[in-house]
Design a protein around this motif. Structure first.
Motif, PDB file in Angstrom:
ATOM      1  N   THR A  70     -19.677 -29.823  70.620  1.00  0.00           N
ATOM      2  CA  THR A  70     -18.834 -28.817  69.966  1.00  0.00           C
ATOM      3  C   THR A  70     -17.657 -28.466  70.852  1.00  0.00           C
ATOM      4  O   THR A  70     -17.598 -28.839  72.028  1.00  0.00           O
ATOM      5  N   ASP A  71     -16.732 -27.739  70.283  1.00  0.00           N
ATOM      6  CA  ASP A  71     -15.515 -27.345  70.989  1.00  0.00           C
ATOM      7  C   ASP A  71     -15.667 -25.904  71.460  1.00  0.00           C
ATOM      8  O   ASP A  71     -15.673 -24.968  70.652  1.00  0.00           O
ATOM      9  N   LEU A  72     -15.796 -25.721  72.790  1.00  0.00           N
ATOM     10  CA  LEU A  72     -15.934 -24.382  73.377  1.00  0.00           C
ATOM     11  C   LEU A  72     -14.826 -24.124  74.391  1.00  0.00           C
ATOM     12  O   LEU A  72     -15.023 -23.400  75.374  1.00  0.00           O
ATOM     13  N   ARG A  73     -13.673 -24.664  74.168  1.00  0.00           N
ATOM     14  CA  ARG A  73     -12.566 -24.486  75.109  1.00  0.00           C
ATOM     15  C   ARG A  73     -12.103 -23.035  75.158  1.00  0.00           C
ATOM     16  O   ARG A  73     -12.041 -22.367  74.134  1.00  0.00           O
ATOM     17  N   TRP A  74     -11.803 -22.585  76.378  1.00  0.00           N
ATOM     18  CA  TRP A  74     -11.221 -21.269  76.625  1.00  0.00           C
ATOM     19  C   TRP A  74     -12.111 -20.144  76.072  1.00  0.00           C
ATOM     20  O   TRP A  74     -11.608 -19.091  75.664  1.00  0.00           O
ATOM     21  N   THR A  75     -13.395 -20.348  76.046  1.00  0.00           N
ATOM     22  CA  THR A  75     -14.305 -19.288  75.599  1.00  0.00           C
ATOM     23  C   THR A  75     -14.898 -18.564  76.794  1.00  0.00           C
ATOM     24  O   THR A  75     -15.021 -19.128  77.889  1.00  0.00           O
ATOM     25  N   ASP A  76     -15.260 -17.313  76.605  1.00  0.00           N
ATOM     26  CA  ASP A  76     -15.830 -16.483  77.660  1.00  0.00           C
ATOM     27  C   ASP A  76     -17.327 -16.321  77.392  1.00  0.00           C
ATOM     28  O   ASP A  76     -17.740 -15.544  76.542  1.00  0.00           O
ATOM     29  N   LEU A  77     -18.113 -17.089  78.131  1.00  0.00           N
ATOM     30  CA  LEU A  77     -19.576 -17.006  78.024  1.00  0.00           C
ATOM     31  C   LEU A  77     -20.171 -16.461  79.308  1.00  0.00           C
ATOM     32  O   LEU A  77     -21.325 -16.756  79.648  1.00  0.00           O
ATOM     33  N   SER A  78     -19.390 -15.646  80.023  1.00  0.00           N
ATOM     34  CA  SER A  78     -19.885 -15.072  81.279  1.00  0.00           C
ATOM     35  C   SER A  78     -21.059 -14.131  81.009  1.00  0.00           C
ATOM     36  O   SER A  78     -21.080 -13.415  79.993  1.00  0.00           O
ATOM     37  N   GLU A  79     -22.053 -14.191  81.908  1.00  0.00           N
ATOM     38  CA  GLU A  79     -23.245 -13.353  81.872  1.00  0.00           C
ATOM     39  C   GLU A  79     -24.105 -13.595  80.627  1.00  0.00           C
ATOM     40  O   GLU A  79     -24.965 -12.781  80.300  1.00  0.00           O
ATOM     41  N   ALA A  80     -23.875 -14.704  79.927  1.00  0.00           N
ATOM     42  CA  ALA A  80     -24.734 -15.034  78.784  1.00  0.00           C
ATOM     43  C   ALA A  80     -25.978 -15.776  79.284  1.00  0.00           C
ATOM     44  O   ALA A  80     -25.975 -16.377  80.361  1.00  0.00           O
ATOM     45  N   ASN A  81     -27.018 -15.718  78.499  1.00  0.00           N
ATOM     46  CA  ASN A  81     -28.261 -16.398  78.844  1.00  0.00           C
ATOM     47  C   ASN A  81     -28.338 -17.685  78.023  1.00  0.00           C
ATOM     48  O   ASN A  81     -28.669 -17.671  76.839  1.00  0.00           O
ATOM     49  N   LEU A  82     -28.005 -18.834  78.665  1.00  0.00           N
ATOM     50  CA  LEU A  82     -28.027 -20.140  78.018  1.00  0.00           C
ATOM     51  C   LEU A  82     -29.143 -21.007  78.596  1.00  0.00           C
ATOM     52  O   LEU A  82     -29.000 -22.231  78.687  1.00  0.00           O
ATOM     53  N   ILE A  83     -30.235 -20.383  78.994  1.00  0.00           N
ATOM     54  CA  ILE A  83     -31.342 -21.144  79.563  1.00  0.00           C
ATOM     55  C   ILE A  83     -31.844 -22.179  78.543  1.00  0.00           C
ATOM     56  O   ILE A  83     -31.980 -21.889  77.358  1.00  0.00           O
ATOM     57  N   ARG A  84     -32.043 -23.420  78.993  1.00  0.00           N
ATOM     58  CA  ARG A  84     -32.460 -24.544  78.175  1.00  0.00           C
ATOM     59  C   ARG A  84     -31.481 -24.842  77.031  1.00  0.00           C
ATOM     60  O   ARG A  84     -31.841 -25.446  76.024  1.00  0.00           O
ATOM     61  N   GLY A  85     -30.269 -24.389  77.182  1.00  0.00           N
ATOM     62  CA  GLY A  85     -29.265 -24.673  76.162  1.00  0.00           C
ATOM     63  C   GLY A  85     -28.797 -26.120  76.216  1.00  0.00           C
ATOM     64  O   GLY A  85     -28.790 -26.754  77.275  1.00  0.00           O
ATOM     65  N   ASN A  86     -28.393 -26.633  75.073  1.00  0.00           N
ATOM     66  CA  ASN A  86     -27.915 -28.007  74.971  1.00  0.00           C
ATOM     67  C   ASN A  86     -26.396 -27.992  74.827  1.00  0.00           C
ATOM     68  O   ASN A  86     -25.860 -27.704  73.752  1.00  0.00           O
ATOM     69  N   LEU A  87     -25.714 -28.308  75.918  1.00  0.00           N
ATOM     70  CA  LEU A  87     -24.252 -28.354  75.940  1.00  0.00           C
ATOM     71  C   LEU A  87     -23.756 -29.778  76.167  1.00  0.00           C
ATOM     72  O   LEU A  87     -22.651 -29.985  76.674  1.00  0.00           O
ATOM     73  N   SER A  88     -24.544 -30.741  75.778  1.00  0.00           N
ATOM     74  CA  SER A  88     -24.185 -32.140  76.009  1.00  0.00           C
ATOM     75  C   SER A  88     -22.922 -32.506  75.240  1.00  0.00           C
ATOM     76  O   SER A  88     -22.772 -32.160  74.063  1.00  0.00           O
ATOM     77  N   TYR A  89     -22.018 -33.187  75.938  1.00  0.00           N
ATOM     78  CA  TYR A  89     -20.781 -33.718  75.358  1.00  0.00           C
ATOM     79  C   TYR A  89     -19.929 -32.623  74.720  1.00  0.00           C
ATOM     80  O   TYR A  89     -19.173 -32.876  73.776  1.00  0.00           O
ATOM     81  N   CYS A  90     -20.016 -31.431  75.241  1.00  0.00           N
ATOM     82  CA  CYS A  90     -19.164 -30.334  74.773  1.00  0.00           C
ATOM     83  C   CYS A  90     -17.818 -30.383  75.483  1.00  0.00           C
ATOM     84  O   CYS A  90     -17.696 -30.882  76.609  1.00  0.00           O
ATOM     85  N   ASP A  91     -16.812 -29.837  74.829  1.00  0.00           N
ATOM     86  CA  ASP A  91     -15.502 -29.664  75.450  1.00  0.00           C
ATOM     87  C   ASP A  91     -15.482 -28.274  76.081  1.00  0.00           C
ATOM     88  O   ASP A  91     -15.337 -27.271  75.383  1.00  0.00           O
ATOM     89  N   LEU A  92     -15.649 -28.232  77.413  1.00  0.00           N
ATOM     90  CA  LEU A  92     -15.772 -26.956  78.135  1.00  0.00           C
ATOM     91  C   LEU A  92     -14.553 -26.681  78.990  1.00  0.00           C
ATOM     92  O   LEU A  92     -14.646 -26.040  80.045  1.00  0.00           O
ATOM     93  N   VAL A  93     -13.388 -27.135  78.545  1.00  0.00           N
ATOM     94  CA  VAL A  93     -12.159 -26.914  79.304  1.00  0.00           C
ATOM     95  C   VAL A  93     -11.868 -25.415  79.381  1.00  0.00           C
ATOM     96  O   VAL A  93     -11.808 -24.727  78.356  1.00  0.00           O
ATOM     97  N   LYS A  94     -11.731 -24.898  80.618  1.00  0.00           N
ATOM     98  CA  LYS A  94     -11.401 -23.492  80.904  1.00  0.00           C
ATOM     99  C   LYS A  94     -12.485 -22.527  80.402  1.00  0.00           C
ATOM    100  O   LYS A  94     -12.216 -21.331  80.233  1.00  0.00           O
ATOM    101  N   THR A  95     -13.676 -22.987  80.187  1.00  0.00           N
ATOM    102  CA  THR A  95     -14.766 -22.100  79.768  1.00  0.00           C
ATOM    103  C   THR A  95     -15.264 -21.307  80.968  1.00  0.00           C
ATOM    104  O   THR A  95     -15.385 -21.835  82.077  1.00  0.00           O
ATOM    105  N   ASN A  96     -15.551 -20.022  80.746  1.00  0.00           N
ATOM    106  CA  ASN A  96     -15.992 -19.133  81.836  1.00  0.00           C
ATOM    107  C   ASN A  96     -17.510 -19.025  81.799  1.00  0.00           C
ATOM    108  O   ASN A  96     -18.090 -18.447  80.871  1.00  0.00           O
TER     109      ASN A  96
END
Length: 456
Positions: free
Chosen positions: A336-362
């Motif tokens: 998925t496209d998660l560019r320039w998103t603010d995910l600071s202090e989120a709980n992504l334990i065991r999350g699947n971020l494979s092949y994501c676009d994480l450009v400038k993601t916090n």
């Protein structure tokens, strides 16, 4: 009633004279002057000049039912001529009657065994039928011959017949007869049964294929319908959140109860949409700065403007409009496209971020333990604040220091960074130092020369 003739001589039909070629019937009303009627000659001239003439052709006079000229002169009424349509119908009825009579004569001859009745009825019916059908058949044949496809049909039939003739001349018929006599009909019957069984198998395979295609089509339609329904749900969510946290002037006005309702709606929508829907919701909330900790008025609790057209950010003490918390724990956000998103202090334990676009993601202070970032684009992705050598993962007891980077980093223990692209040296150092043994083995470029600060 006055009668004028264009011919010099007029005669009576009873006297044997031929009817006039053109007779004009003029009806002249009486012309009265001062209450008196003028002479007949003047009335006839006025009638001719004012009313016109009715012409009766000689052919009409020759038709039956027309009165004679003497009858006209004596004032008898003139019967209407027979119309051509009536003549055509009468002629057709006559033809039908003749054919029917000929057929009846033929049947009668067959019943009584009379040869001459049969011959007369057959010849008469055939002659009249051919005469009637000749023009339609000729017209249809000419029209068909004018079509380009007619030549192909004629050539195909002619070629097939000529091929049979050539085979006949070459003795092909004798060869076919020889093969026919040499056939083992028991073997042919067995072969027919085999082909019948194969046909049944093919029919069953075709039925299975049709059922499978119908299943695929129904599945595609279901997916399309679900996609449309999901998009409508997301649009309704966007509209509801906007109306909830904004006042009439469009300014951010979020009170504690409104923030709680917004978080509840967000948790519900994130739990009911797929990976693409989750990414849309996250991008919307992040771009609207609803996930960013904003500086608040200590008395009113309202967000403070930064003087440049936006709201001021406060990483240490700011309050987020929506805190995703554990809403994304174990979530599937792959590809998925998660560019320039603010995910600071989120709980992504065991999350699947494979092949994501994480450009400038916090991802500062985000829990990425056991998460998969395989093949993700990490260009400019933030895992910590400050220097990589001084940064450390978040702590439950020690507050973060955004100047030095202490306790501002993401928890990346046992995370998978295999095939991740655009990883900077600072990112590689932090992941190798605080990822542990499992994470260090997946970091692109290796972790040689970088200490394992996690100790396990």
């Amino acid at each position: 009633m006055a009668i004028h003739s264009n011919s010099p001589e007029t005669g009576s039909a009873s006297g044997g004279d031929k009817p006039p070629a053109d007779i004009t019937l003029v009806e002249s009303p009486p012309n009265r002057t001062n209450g008196k009627t003028k002479g007949d000659g003047l009335a006839q001239e006025n009638s001719l000049s004012q009313l016109g003439a009715v012409t009766v052709d000689a052919a009409d006079w020759a038709a039956p039912g027309i009165t004679t000229l003497s009858g006209l002169a004596s004032g008898s009424p003139v019967k209407a001529p027979i119309r051509p349509e009536v003549l055509v119908v009468n002629r057709r009825l006559t033809v039908f009657a003749v054919i029917l009579g000929a057929v009846c004569l033929l049947l009668l001859g067959l019943l009584i065994g009379n040869f001459w009745f049969e011959l007369a009825g057959s010849v008469t019916a055939l002659f009249i039928s051919v005469k009637i059908l000749w023009n339609p058949i000729r017209r249809t044949t000419l029209q068909w011959a004018a079509e380009p496809e007619s030549a192909v049909v004629v050539a195909t039939v002619g070629g097939f017949i000529s091929l049979l003739g050539v085979l006949k001349l070459l003795g092909g018929d004798r060869l076919l007869t020889y093969w026919y006599n040499q056939l083992n009909w028991d073997a042919v019957g067995a072969l027919g049964e085999v082909f019948g069984a194969l046909g049944q198998i093919l029919i069953a395979v075709l039925a299975v294929y049709i059922a499978w295609r119908q299943y695929v089509i129904e599945k595609d339609l279901t997916i399309q319908q679900n996609t449309i329904t999901q998009q409508q749900t997301i649009d309704s969510y966007f509209q509801g959140i906007s109306e909830l946290v904004l006042d009439e002037e469009g300014l951010l006005e979020d009170w504690p109860q409104e923030r709680a309702i917004a978080e509840g709606r967000t948790a519900a929508i994130l739990g009911s949409v797929d990976a693409g829907g989750k990414a849309k919701v996250i991008r919307f909330l992040s771009c609207a700065r609803l996930l960013t900790p904003l500086k608040r008025d200590q008395r009113l609790g309202r967000a403070i403007l930064d003087g440049t057209g936006g709201y001021e950010e406060d990483r240490e003490f700011g309050v987020r409009v929506i805190d995703v918390g554990v809403m994304l724990a174990g979530a599937d956000l792959s590809a998925t496209d998660l560019r320039w998103t603010d995910l600071s202090e989120a709980n992504l334990i065991r999350g699947n971020l494979s092949y994501c676009d994480l450009v400038k993601t916090n991802f500062s202070r985000t829990i990425l333990a056991h998460a998969s970032l395989r093949g993700a684009d990490l260009n400019g992705t933030r895992f910590f604040y400050g220097r990589a050598e001084d940064a450390s993962p978040r702590s439950r007891t020690v507050p973060p220091d955004y100047q030095t980077g202490e306790c501002t980093g993401a928890v990346i223990e046992q995370a998978d960074f295999s095939d991740a692209s655009h990883m900077s040296p600072e990112q590689r150092y932090y992941c190798c130092a605080w990822g542990g043994t499992t994470t260090r083995s997946t970091v692109p470029g290796g972790c040689e020369g970088i200490p394992n600060k996690l100790g396990r």
